[in-house]
Design a protein around this motif. Structure first.
Motif, mmCIF file in Angstrom:
data_model
loop_
_atom_site.group_PDB
_atom_site.id
_atom_site.type_symbol
_atom_site.label_atom_id
_atom_site.label_comp_id
_atom_site.label_asym_id
_atom_site.label_seq_id
_atom_site.Cartn_x
_atom_site.Cartn_y
_atom_site.Cartn_z
ATOM 1 N N UNK A 148 89.547 -108.302 102.645
ATOM 2 C CA UNK A 148 90.119 -107.710 101.431
ATOM 3 C C UNK A 148 89.041 -107.289 100.437
ATOM 4 N N UNK A 149 87.927 -108.022 100.395
ATOM 5 C CA UNK A 149 86.900 -107.686 99.410
ATOM 6 C C UNK A 149 86.026 -106.511 99.846
ATOM 7 N N UNK A 150 85.932 -106.248 101.155
ATOM 8 C CA UNK A 150 85.161 -105.091 101.617
ATOM 9 C C UNK A 150 85.974 -103.799 101.603
ATOM 10 N N UNK A 151 87.293 -103.926 101.688
ATOM 11 C CA UNK A 151 88.122 -102.744 101.889
ATOM 12 C C UNK A 151 87.997 -101.698 100.772
ATOM 13 N N UNK A 152 87.951 -102.087 99.484
ATOM 14 C CA UNK A 152 87.799 -101.053 98.446
ATOM 15 C C UNK A 152 86.529 -100.214 98.615
ATOM 16 N N UNK A 153 85.430 -100.855 99.025
ATOM 17 C CA UNK A 153 84.188 -100.119 99.251
ATOM 18 C C UNK A 153 84.309 -99.212 100.463
ATOM 19 N N UNK A 154 84.968 -99.714 101.514
ATOM 20 C CA UNK A 154 85.199 -98.888 102.699
ATOM 21 C C UNK A 154 86.068 -97.684 102.351
ATOM 22 N N UNK A 192 88.713 -105.604 114.214
ATOM 23 C CA UNK A 192 90.083 -106.116 114.251
ATOM 24 C C UNK A 192 90.628 -106.505 112.885
ATOM 25 N N UNK A 193 91.929 -106.789 112.867
ATOM 26 C CA UNK A 193 92.650 -107.426 111.759
ATOM 27 C C UNK A 193 92.924 -106.508 110.567
ATOM 28 N N UNK A 194 92.791 -105.199 110.734
ATOM 29 C CA UNK A 194 93.139 -104.287 109.640
ATOM 30 C C UNK A 194 94.660 -104.170 109.544
ATOM 31 N N UNK A 195 95.230 -104.277 108.335
ATOM 32 C CA UNK A 195 96.683 -104.196 108.173
ATOM 33 C C UNK A 195 97.223 -102.827 108.613
#
Length: 367
Positions: free
Chosen positions: A192-198, A219-222
């Motif tokens: 969750x903390x990396x996703x905004x940057x991605x 893996x594990x992406x919603x």
């Protein structure tokens, strides 16, 4: 020396970067002539995804419960020269207490997640280590360097906190002349903390550069994530395919966990893998990054999508390959698994000396 390592996993790389780290490090440790037993808890999700069920560089022991671990491997732990417990080991506090009480040799904690561990300790979340254990282990090996090492010694009373960064095995990661499929790619498990940057650096860029192709592997992406049409998704990529994956990108993206950004001096294994392949890296910024790689000549730093777009469209292939090669040379000199295994042995010897002096001082004080 005889090493016993109790870690998250060496047999399966599914959903974790620990396996890659252990494999590279222990392979080189074995080449130095050391005997290694690796113990990991036998859990269903790793059992179903074992891509290295029989490591050539160490003996592998699986245990179902902590009771089974203690019953089956007490003699091995007691008689080893060095016993290392890794971060994220299930019921790690209980395991660590048993190890420090049982082992006659040096005991060490190998923190592959140091910034995350520090955040957990502040919240009194003692999932796999607690303050008492930090003081009990003879040596604290940290994936994170910089000021955090002094904090471990001064605040948590570690007898010796030393950096042991992740590393790369150049036998598996090197440049290949593959057909380029993607302008930019990213390899990493969802967080969750990396996703905004991605989202900012890759997905936003992909939406603007609609004629270019991008990829995200891990893996594990919603399911609810709205991926742009030109972003290919790969659910899981085993280590055997990492080299090919990197070499099919013009640039690769490095995105850092929030806790690691806050701590600084926390390079990821993906950073060294990509660099060893000679693929130029675009990375978010954190303190300590430019002490590992020189900005612009060895690594490209991006804070927003506009930076990424400028690199993708403004750097020609000659300059691109030069940046990648210069980063590769830096990694081959300082960040291979061979170099890290030698560092580990030196840290162990130093910690043994510290322990010996402490014991001698204690004897003198008592007499």
């Amino acid at each position: 020396m005889k090493f016993v390592v109790i870690g998250l996993s060496v047999s399966s790389s599914w959903g974790n970067g620990h396996a890659t780290t252990y494999r590279a490090l222990l392979k080189e440790l074995s080449k130095l002539g050391h005997d290694i037993l690796f113990l990991e808890k036998d859990v269903p999700y790793y059992a179903a995804n074992r891509d290295m069920p029989q490591p050539e560089f160490c003996r592998l022991g699986l245990y179902q419960t902590n009771e089974a671990l203690k019953n089956d491997y007490e003699a091995e732990v007691a008689n080893a020269d060095v016993v290392i417990v890794g971060s994220y080991v299930k019921q790690g506090v209980e395991v660590g207490q048993w190890v420090t009480a049982t082992a006659q040799g040096l005991t060490a904690f190998y923190d592959i997640d140091t910034p995350v561990t520090m955040a957990k300790l502040e919240k009194e979340d003692f999932a796999y280590i607690d303050p008492e254990l930090i003081a009990s282990y003879d040596l604290y090996l940290s994936f994170c360097g910089g000021p955090i090492l002094k904090h471990l010694e001064a605040y948590y009373f570690s007898p010796a906190a030393r950096p042991l960064y992740c590393s790369v095995d150049p036998d598996f990661y090197f440049p290949e002349e593959n057909q380029i499929k993607w302008q930019l790619g990213y390899l990493g498990t969802y967080s969750t903390d990396r996703q905004p940057t991605l989202e900012e650096l890759l997905n936003k860029t992909a939406r603007i550069l609609k004629d270019d192709q991008f990829v995200v592997a891990g893996p594990q992406y919603p399911e609810e994530i709205n991926w742009p049409e030109n972003v290919e998704r790969i659910q899981h990529l085993p280590p055997s395919l990492h080299r090919q994956f990197y070499n099919q990108q013009r640039f690769t993206l490095n995105v850092t966990r929030e806790d690691m950004i806050n701590a600084g001096f926390s390079p990821s294994v993906r950073l060294f893998e990509a660099a060893a392949c000679g693929v130029p890296i675009i990375s978010d910024y954190w303190e300590g990054l430019t002490s590992l790689f020189e900005e612009c000549t060895e690594i490209l730093i991006a804070r927003e999508s506009a930076d990424v777009q400028r690199y993708l469209k403004g750097i020609d292939d000659v300059a691109r390959k030069r940046i990648g090669e210069q980063a590769r040379q830096k990694v081959l000199k300082y960040h291979t698994a061979k170099a890290r295994a030698k560092e580990l042995v030196e840290h162990v010897k130093e910690a043994m000396d510290i322990r010996k002096k402490k014991t001698e001082k204690s004897v003198v004080t008592k007499t």
